[in-house]
Structures are given as structure tokens and as C-alpha cells.
Design a protein around this motif. Sequence first.
Motif, PDB file in Angstrom:
ATOM      1  N   ASN A 286      38.096  38.167  47.045  1.00  0.00           N
ATOM      2  CA  ASN A 286      36.749  38.484  46.570  1.00  0.00           C
ATOM      3  C   ASN A 286      36.749  39.671  45.610  1.00  0.00           C
ATOM      4  N   VAL A 287      37.527  40.703  45.947  1.00  0.00           N
ATOM      5  CA  VAL A 287      37.612  41.883  45.085  1.00  0.00           C
ATOM      6  C   VAL A 287      38.100  41.479  43.696  1.00  0.00           C
ATOM      7  N   LYS A 288      39.145  40.679  43.655  1.00  0.00           N
ATOM      8  CA  LYS A 288      39.703  40.210  42.386  1.00  0.00           C
ATOM      9  C   LYS A 288      38.661  39.405  41.602  1.00  0.00           C
ATOM     10  N   GLY A 289      37.939  38.535  42.319  1.00  0.00           N
ATOM     11  CA  GLY A 289      36.927  37.707  41.670  1.00  0.00           C
ATOM     12  C   GLY A 289      35.771  38.520  41.117  1.00  0.00           C
TER      13      GLY A 289
ATOM     14  N   LEU B 280      40.875  47.088  39.579  1.00  0.00           N
ATOM     15  CA  LEU B 280      40.206  47.939  38.592  1.00  0.00           C
ATOM     16  C   LEU B 280      41.179  48.457  37.538  1.00  0.00           C
ATOM     17  N   GLU B 281      42.408  48.757  37.952  1.00  0.00           N
ATOM     18  CA  GLU B 281      43.432  49.214  37.003  1.00  0.00           C
ATOM     19  C   GLU B 281      43.757  48.132  35.974  1.00  0.00           C
TER      20      GLU B 281
ATOM     21  N   ARG C 251      37.381  47.282  31.610  1.00  0.00           N
ATOM     22  CA  ARG C 251      36.128  48.032  31.534  1.00  0.00           C
ATOM     23  C   ARG C 251      35.962  49.119  32.589  1.00  0.00           C
ATOM     24  N   PHE C 252      36.740  49.066  33.647  1.00  0.00           N
ATOM     25  CA  PHE C 252      36.453  49.920  34.797  1.00  0.00           C
ATOM     26  C   PHE C 252      37.602  50.852  35.141  1.00  0.00           C
ATOM     27  N   ILE C 253      37.264  51.969  35.793  1.00  0.00           N
ATOM     28  CA  ILE C 253      38.250  52.981  36.174  1.00  0.00           C
ATOM     29  C   ILE C 253      38.331  53.036  37.700  1.00  0.00           C
TER      30      ILE C 253
END
Length: 276
Positions: A41-44, A142-143, A147-149
Motif C-alpha cells: 500500500n505504501v508503494k502504491g 519516498l526516496e 516529488r517527496f522527501i
Amino acid sequence: MLYATRPYELVKGSCDKLYEKWNEICKEAVKRGKHSEFKKNVKGIVEDFDNIKLKDIVKPKVGVVGEILVKFHPTANNDVVSLIENEGAEAVVPDLADFFLYEMYNSTYEEKYFGARKSIRLINDFLIKIVEHYRKPLKTALEKSSRFIPPNEIQKLGDMAEPIVSLCNQTGEGWFLTAEIIELITEGVNNVICMQPFACLPNHVTGKGIIKEIKRRYALSNIVAIDYDPGASEVNQLNRIKLMLNVAEKNLKIEKNMSNVENLKNIQLQKAQYIE
């Protein structure tokens, strides 16, 4: 991820729709409690928010820090995230889990300086490792995103705060408030709203008390302290935030000019190297 994309969405409402979709999926996944499903889910989620269509524009980023209830509860802070977005900026709210990691990490200094038992520190060190184990799939996703840090480890946040305030400052948000502000600034979020309830003495000390030193160290930092209380004037809060956002717009132009100068220097350097 919602806050980082919604101000730029090409199709209005698309980010909220995506958020609601994954929110429902996660609610059901929590009931089952499978770690493999959690990672999937996190990956998706990251992939979906990474691929959603956004406008190619730049807006000022405004960090939101402060006393934990006021910081996260829209009723307590008069829905500050919506206010920031309506004023043409992007809200950046640090991770909720970091506050609990801060409480656990404090036991290291409680043992060293306040005579706390070693066993308490060992238990908290173990709990930090458990939390970080479950955060690992999130950080990895996130890495890899464009778009995200990912959030920093709590030990690194402590290292950021220590030159300015002792990590023995543990009442309220203590040194953690300083760490969050510095974390935001080092990630390019120079504009920060520091919020606290009117009578919250610890946050008046560790929040307002460190603003002058942070501004001395970081030239473009633009920090405003706002008191939130049932008797406080909402108009006064709004005016102070709007004034801060006005400065944020001016600073954004300065940052763009600085970036253009730096790019020009790089081009000139590359030309010189080519000629050589």
C-alpha cells in the motif's frame, strides 16, 4: 503527500479524491494487520501521488510546527492548512510519528543528566528501532519518488537542534520544536508558522525563544509565532499569517534570482573548462 500536491493539481479535486481512495484502502488494511500488505500500500500511495498531473508552477512553502494539538487539529488552529493553500502557498506539516520518537529519544538524556534508569533508556531505544523498522518501507518509497522527501531519523533531528538548544529541554515540544524548524529550513521551507496555545509556557520558551537565533543563522528564514486560544482574535492571527506570506513571496523571488545567478556561474565554469 496530499499537502505537497493539492496546491498544484491540474484537475481540481483530483488529489483529495486520490487521498480518499487510499484512506479507505488503508482502513481495511489496518484491520488485517499484514506487513506485506502495508508495504504494498505504501508503494502504491507514493506511486499514485508521484504520477498525478500537476501544474508546472512554484509556490512559497510554509511549514507548520508547534504544540502537538494545535499543530495537527484543524479546529484548534482554525484550519491553517486551508488558509495557507487559499493564500496561494503550500503547507508543509512534519510527521506525527516524530513527536513520539522525540519522547522516546529523550530517555537517552534523562539517563545521562537526570539520573533515570538505564533500563528505561534501553526499552525506548528498542521502541525507536521498532518504529523505524515499520517506517523503512515508507522511507524507501519516498526516496525513490520524484516529488517527496523522506522523514529524518530522530537522532539526526537531535543533532540539528543541539547547536541552538540543549536536548535536556524536554517540556512540551522542547528541543524537538527547534529541530523541526531547522529540518524545514534545510529542506527549502524557509517560511514557518510556530503555533502554541496562549498559556503554554514551555512552547513560548522553546518556540518563541529560539526564533531570533534561527533567523541569525539562516538569512532567509521567515518565522512567525501565532497564539491560538478561544479568546484570541482570529483576525489578528489571519493578518499576521498574511504578512508572513507577503514576505514569503518576496523571498521566493530572491531565491529564484539566487538560483539563476548560481546557474549562470555553473554555465560560465563549464564554458571555461571546455575552452581549457
